[in-house]
Design a protein around this motif. Structure first.
Motif, PDB file in Angstrom:
ATOM      1  N   MET A   1       0.831  -1.190   0.000  1.00  0.00           N
ATOM      2  CA  MET A   1       0.000   0.000   0.000  1.00  0.00           C
ATOM      3  C   MET A   1       0.869   1.246   0.000  1.00  0.00           C
ATOM      4  O   MET A   1       0.540   2.223  -0.671  1.00  0.00           O
ATOM      5  CB  MET A   1      -0.937  -0.022   1.213  1.00  0.00           C
ATOM      6  CG  MET A   1      -2.021  -1.087   1.149  1.00  0.00           C
ATOM      7  SD  MET A   1      -3.268  -1.002   2.465  1.00  0.00           S
ATOM      8  CE  MET A   1      -2.272  -1.208   3.916  1.00  0.00           C
ATOM      9  N   ALA A   2       1.998   1.191   0.732  1.00  0.00           N
ATOM     10  CA  ALA A   2       2.893   2.345   0.760  1.00  0.00           C
ATOM     11  C   ALA A   2       3.523   2.558  -0.607  1.00  0.00           C
ATOM     12  O   ALA A   2       3.629   3.702  -1.077  1.00  0.00           O
ATOM     13  CB  ALA A   2       3.969   2.151   1.821  1.00  0.00           C
ATOM     14  N   GLN A   3       3.901   1.476  -1.285  1.00  0.00           N
ATOM     15  CA  GLN A   3       4.485   1.609  -2.626  1.00  0.00           C
ATOM     16  C   GLN A   3       3.470   2.183  -3.601  1.00  0.00           C
ATOM     17  O   GLN A   3       3.809   3.006  -4.455  1.00  0.00           O
ATOM     18  CB  GLN A   3       4.984   0.246  -3.115  1.00  0.00           C
ATOM     19  CG  GLN A   3       6.226  -0.228  -2.415  1.00  0.00           C
ATOM     20  CD  GLN A   3       6.620  -1.632  -2.831  1.00  0.00           C
ATOM     21  OE1 GLN A   3       5.822  -2.359  -3.416  1.00  0.00           O
ATOM     22  NE2 GLN A   3       7.852  -2.006  -2.510  1.00  0.00           N
ATOM     23  N   LYS A   4       2.215   1.762  -3.455  1.00  0.00           N
ATOM     24  CA  LYS A   4       1.170   2.290  -4.327  1.00  0.00           C
ATOM     25  C   LYS A   4       0.955   3.778  -4.086  1.00  0.00           C
ATOM     26  O   LYS A   4       0.774   4.554  -5.028  1.00  0.00           O
ATOM     27  CB  LYS A   4      -0.124   1.509  -4.084  1.00  0.00           C
ATOM     28  CG  LYS A   4      -1.196   1.741  -5.088  1.00  0.00           C
ATOM     29  CD  LYS A   4      -2.371   0.811  -4.853  1.00  0.00           C
ATOM     30  CE  LYS A   4      -3.412   1.030  -5.931  1.00  0.00           C
ATOM     31  NZ  LYS A   4      -4.563   0.155  -5.741  1.00  0.00           N
ATOM     32  N   ALA A   5       0.988   4.184  -2.815  1.00  0.00           N
ATOM     33  CA  ALA A   5       0.826   5.605  -2.494  1.00  0.00           C
ATOM     34  C   ALA A   5       1.972   6.431  -3.066  1.00  0.00           C
ATOM     35  O   ALA A   5       1.759   7.546  -3.555  1.00  0.00           O
ATOM     36  CB  ALA A   5       0.731   5.788  -0.988  1.00  0.00           C
TER      37      ALA A   5
ATOM     38  N   THR B   1       3.951   5.626  -5.736  1.00  0.00           N
ATOM     39  CA  THR B   1       3.973   5.664  -7.206  1.00  0.00           C
ATOM     40  C   THR B   1       2.773   6.397  -7.791  1.00  0.00           C
ATOM     41  O   THR B   1       2.909   7.170  -8.739  1.00  0.00           O
ATOM     42  CB  THR B   1       4.009   4.240  -7.785  1.00  0.00           C
ATOM     43  OG1 THR B   1       2.902   3.507  -7.268  1.00  0.00           O
ATOM     44  CG2 THR B   1       5.313   3.556  -7.453  1.00  0.00           C
ATOM     45  N   GLU B   2       1.588   6.193  -7.243  1.00  0.00           N
ATOM     46  CA  GLU B   2       0.395   6.781  -7.849  1.00  0.00           C
ATOM     47  C   GLU B   2       0.090   8.185  -7.344  1.00  0.00           C
ATOM     48  O   GLU B   2      -0.350   9.036  -8.102  1.00  0.00           O
ATOM     49  CB  GLU B   2      -0.816   5.874  -7.606  1.00  0.00           C
ATOM     50  CG  GLU B   2      -0.735   4.565  -8.341  1.00  0.00           C
ATOM     51  CD  GLU B   2      -1.940   3.679  -8.091  1.00  0.00           C
ATOM     52  OE1 GLU B   2      -2.898   4.136  -7.429  1.00  0.00           O
ATOM     53  OE2 GLU B   2      -1.919   2.527  -8.563  1.00  0.00           O
ATOM     54  N   ARG B   3       0.283   8.432  -6.071  1.00  0.00           N
ATOM     55  CA  ARG B   3      -0.091   9.719  -5.487  1.00  0.00           C
ATOM     56  C   ARG B   3       1.071  10.703  -5.386  1.00  0.00           C
ATOM     57  O   ARG B   3       0.862  11.868  -5.079  1.00  0.00           O
ATOM     58  CB  ARG B   3      -0.671   9.510  -4.089  1.00  0.00           C
ATOM     59  CG  ARG B   3      -1.808   8.526  -4.025  1.00  0.00           C
ATOM     60  CD  ARG B   3      -3.092   9.198  -4.211  1.00  0.00           C
ATOM     61  NE  ARG B   3      -4.169   8.209  -4.101  1.00  0.00           N
ATOM     62  CZ  ARG B   3      -5.420   8.498  -4.209  1.00  0.00           C
ATOM     63  NH1 ARG B   3      -5.769   9.745  -4.392  1.00  0.00           N
ATOM     64  NH2 ARG B   3      -6.325   7.569  -4.134  1.00  0.00           N
ATOM     65  N   GLY B   4       2.294  10.203  -5.545  1.00  0.00           N
ATOM     66  CA  GLY B   4       3.446  11.091  -5.461  1.00  0.00           C
ATOM     67  C   GLY B   4       3.817  11.489  -4.038  1.00  0.00           C
ATOM     68  O   GLY B   4       4.478  12.504  -3.809  1.00  0.00           O
ATOM     69  N   VAL B   5       3.396  10.685  -3.039  1.00  0.00           N
ATOM     70  CA  VAL B   5       3.714  10.961  -1.634  1.00  0.00           C
ATOM     71  C   VAL B   5       5.160  10.555  -1.401  1.00  0.00           C
ATOM     72  O   VAL B   5       5.651   9.590  -1.991  1.00  0.00           O
ATOM     73  CB  VAL B   5       2.767  10.155  -0.713  1.00  0.00           C
ATOM     74  CG1 VAL B   5       3.061  10.406   0.753  1.00  0.00           C
ATOM     75  CG2 VAL B   5       1.322  10.471  -1.032  1.00  0.00           C
ATOM     76  N   CYS B   6       5.864  11.295  -0.541  1.00  0.00           N
ATOM     77  CA  CYS B   6       7.243  10.900  -0.258  1.00  0.00           C
ATOM     78  C   CYS B   6       7.251   9.619   0.566  1.00  0.00           C
ATOM     79  O   CYS B   6       6.287   9.280   1.257  1.00  0.00           O
ATOM     80  CB  CYS B   6       8.005  12.020   0.444  1.00  0.00           C
ATOM     81  SG  CYS B   6       7.468  12.347   2.121  1.00  0.00           S
ATOM     82  N   ILE B   7       8.348   8.905   0.484  1.00  0.00           N
ATOM     83  CA  ILE B   7       8.464   7.582   1.113  1.00  0.00           C
ATOM     84  C   ILE B   7       8.275   7.676   2.620  1.00  0.00           C
ATOM     85  O   ILE B   7       7.591   6.849   3.233  1.00  0.00           O
ATOM     86  CB  ILE B   7       9.828   6.950   0.753  1.00  0.00           C
ATOM     87  CG1 ILE B   7       9.884   6.682  -0.747  1.00  0.00           C
ATOM     88  CG2 ILE B   7      10.056   5.667   1.529  1.00  0.00           C
ATOM     89  CD1 ILE B   7      11.237   6.207  -1.226  1.00  0.00           C
ATOM     90  N   ARG B   8       8.874   8.690   3.255  1.00  0.00           N
ATOM     91  CA  ARG B   8       8.787   8.823   4.712  1.00  0.00           C
ATOM     92  C   ARG B   8       7.338   8.987   5.158  1.00  0.00           C
ATOM     93  O   ARG B   8       6.889   8.348   6.109  1.00  0.00           O
ATOM     94  CB  ARG B   8       9.620  10.014   5.174  1.00  0.00           C
ATOM     95  CG  ARG B   8       9.594  10.163   6.704  1.00  0.00           C
ATOM     96  CD  ARG B   8      10.374  11.353   7.208  1.00  0.00           C
ATOM     97  NE  ARG B   8      11.765  11.220   6.814  1.00  0.00           N
ATOM     98  CZ  ARG B   8      12.568  12.257   6.581  1.00  0.00           C
ATOM     99  NH1 ARG B   8      12.127  13.479   6.694  1.00  0.00           N
ATOM    100  NH2 ARG B   8      13.821  12.067   6.230  1.00  0.00           N
ATOM    101  N   GLN B   9       6.561   9.821   4.478  1.00  0.00           N
ATOM    102  CA  GLN B   9       5.168  10.041   4.854  1.00  0.00           C
ATOM    103  C   GLN B   9       4.331   8.773   4.614  1.00  0.00           C
ATOM    104  O   GLN B   9       3.455   8.438   5.413  1.00  0.00           O
ATOM    105  CB  GLN B   9       4.586  11.214   4.064  1.00  0.00           C
ATOM    106  CG  GLN B   9       5.104  12.565   4.519  1.00  0.00           C
ATOM    107  CD  GLN B   9       4.541  13.693   3.668  1.00  0.00           C
ATOM    108  OE1 GLN B   9       4.056  13.475   2.567  1.00  0.00           O
ATOM    109  NE2 GLN B   9       4.621  14.911   4.204  1.00  0.00           N
TER     110      GLN B   9
END
Length: 183
Positions: free
Chosen positions: A1-5, A7-15
């Motif tokens: 789910m974090a990887q999807k967020a 790649t798709e939403r452009g959220v930084c990895i830490r967040q």
């Protein structure tokens, strides 16, 4: 789910990791064992094709001791199960028995007696046993002893009491149960 967020939403990895409650090292983890697992699978397939009767234990010992691989037994077993190489457990061979002789019908009283033990359970869980002696001619129950424990002395005493009352039979018929093993 974090990887999807990411790649798709452009959220930084830490967040993304904070939002889903995972560590960044968990996010970045990549499995390295796929190539080794393929090698383990290849060796297991070779071994089980050449030695059909070998189970996991022999395959693992061969890989470890003869070939010198340092793979963990858990990894080898995981691959072994994924390949569905588990050998079926062979059923026990049953002894073929001859057909038993038909039981002869007695022609009179006291020719043949049958003895057997039965057991049942009370409501509180305690079990009790019954010792039954039956005359096969008229199917009369000529003796019955009931108790929580029936040692051999009690059985002998009951038989002697029945013999003194009815006389000695020509044949006593019983099964090969564990109760009749003692001297």
């Amino acid at each position: 789910m974090a990887q999807k967020a990411v790649t798709e939403r452009g959220v930084c990895i830490r967040q993304a990791c904070q939002a889903f409650g995972i560590s960044e090292s968990c996010y970045r983890y990549e499995r390295k064992l796929d190539a080794e697992n393929a090698e383990v699978a290849n060796w297991l397939m070779k071994l089980t094709d050449n030695h059909r009767s070998w189970g996991f234990g022999l395959c693992y010992l061969y890989l470890r001791n003869v070939n010198g691989f340092k793979w963990n037994h858990k990894r080898v077993y995981r691959v072994y199960k994924e390949l569905e190489l588990n050998l079926r457990i062979k059923p026990r061979k049953r002894l073929v028995r001859e057909k038993p002789e038909a039981l002869t019908l007695p022609q009179g009283i006291n020719q043949v007696w049958s003895m057997d033990f039965m057991h049942d359970q009370l409501e509180d869980g305690r079990t009790f046993r019954l010792f039954n002696v039956i005359d096969d001619f008229n199917r009369e129950a000529i003796g019955m002893e009931v108790d929580f424990s029936l040692p051999s002395e009690r059985v002998i005493r009951e038989l002697k009491q029945i013999i003194s009352w009815r006389g000695k039979p020509q044949v006593i018929r019983c099964d090969n149960g564990p109760e009749y093993i003692s001297s």
